[in-house]
Design an enzyme around this catalytic site. Structure first.
Site, short mmCIF file in Angstrom:
data_model
loop_
_atom_site.label_atom_id
_atom_site.label_comp_id
_atom_site.label_asym_id
_atom_site.label_seq_id
_atom_site.Cartn_x
_atom_site.Cartn_y
_atom_site.Cartn_z
N LYS A 253 -12.42 26.51 119.47
CA LYS A 253 -13.35 26.59 120.72
C LYS A 253 -13.47 24.92 120.76
CE LYS A 253 -17.13 27.67 123.31
NZ LYS A 253 -18.74 28.12 123.39
N ALA B 143 -21.13 30.76 128.44
CA ALA B 143 -22.38 30.15 128.50
C ALA B 143 -23.33 30.97 129.64
CB ALA B 143 -22.37 28.56 128.64
N ASN C 274 -23.65 35.10 123.38
CA ASN C 274 -24.25 34.70 122.11
C ASN C 274 -25.89 34.99 122.50
OD1 ASN C 274 -24.51 32.23 119.68
ND2 ASN C 274 -25.19 34.34 119.72
N THR C 275 -26.55 34.08 123.21
CA THR C 275 -27.85 34.37 123.41
C THR C 275 -28.36 35.56 123.89
OG1 THR C 275 -28.10 31.84 123.53
CG2 THR C 275 -29.87 32.99 124.22
#
Length: 270
Positions: free
Chosen positions: A105, A192, A214-215
């Site tokens: 990535k 994102a 992710n977050t």
């Protein structure tokens, strides 16, 4: 598409996956929670920041890789923390040598406040890595022209940001992602800013090939439950995409037919 989705595979270069949810490894309260959330997500591809882990053979303490390998997932190393093409290329080479994977990535950050990518350096790094045989998945601005350039270079997928990294804003302008899906032949993976399963579902409904979260999972009050929720959101969105949603209308349209019904008001003349 079969009812069980067995023939609806995500193809990235020579790699195939059943799950269309890619997860990360950062920001979890502890490694054990990360492992359980990864299991609950159903993911088969997990991204790891190469610059944050010890890749030496004789390390004395467990790191992300040691926790992930027993899960049978593929590792997607990323070049997070790089601000120029040279750094990103060096990091990618290190990842390939240590992890024995061609997947990378590609992240080349251009601004510390927004964490938006530097597209000039990203394109420069992508050209080098594709030429060296990497399967490149570049983090990019949401723009079909930038996506086309990356596709022409030979990137196996493109990963436009939905909104700033870690912001949880979702996709404020999802139409740009739609343009990319329509214009590009390689998978468009929304990366994102996704904060809720509904964000992931919308990305899949408009035709994105996958999402990376992710977050939104790691910082939830219950990361394991949220991972499961994102799994279901991705599956629902993908199914809706194949089912074909109804068009959006300006005015109401009755759910039940009115033609021929006794007592139906006459249509206004003129």
């Amino acid at each position: 598409m079969m009812g069980d989705g067995s023939d609806d595979l995500l193809r990235i270069g020579s790699h195939t996956f059943r799950s269309r949810l890619i997860t990360g490894t950062g920001k979890y309260p502890d490694p054990e929670t990360m492992v359980e959330a990864t299991k609950a997500s159903g993911t088969e591809l997990v991204t790891v920041a190469v610059r944050r882990i010890d890749l030496s053979k004789d390390r004395s303490e467990k790191n992300f890789i040691d926790y992930l390998l027993p899960l049978g997932v593929k590792i997607l190393p990323n070049t997070a923390g790089c601000y120029d093409a040279d750094c990103a290329v060096r990091t990618a080479r290190l990842a390939r040598a240590a992890l024995e994977t061609d997947l990378i990535k590609l992240e080349v950050i251009g601004d510390q406040k927004t964490l938006f990518p530097d597209m000039y350096e990203t394109l420069r790094a992508a050209e080098i890595l594709v030429r060296e045989g990497f399967t490149v998945l570049p983090y990019t601005i949401p723009d079909q022209v930038a996506g086309k350039r990356l596709e022409e270079i030979g990137c196996a997928a493109v990963m436009p940001l939905g909104s700033p990294i870690g912001s949880g804003q979702g996709m404020p302008d999802f139409r740009v992602i739609e343009f990319m899906v329509e214009e590009l032949s390689v998978p468009v993976i929304v990366d994102a800013g996704l904060g809720a399963p509904s964000d992931a579902s919308l990305a899949m409904e408009i035709g994105a090939a996958a999402v990376l979260v992710n977050t939104g999972i790691a910082k939830a009050k219950d990361p394991v439950k949220m991972a499961r929720a994102f799994k279901l959101g991705v599956e629902a969105g993908r199914l809706a995409y194949h089912a074909g949603r109804i068009p959006k209308l300006r005015y109401a349209m009755a759910s039940s037919p009115t033609e021929g019904v006794i007592g139906t008001p006459a249509k206004p003349s003129g």
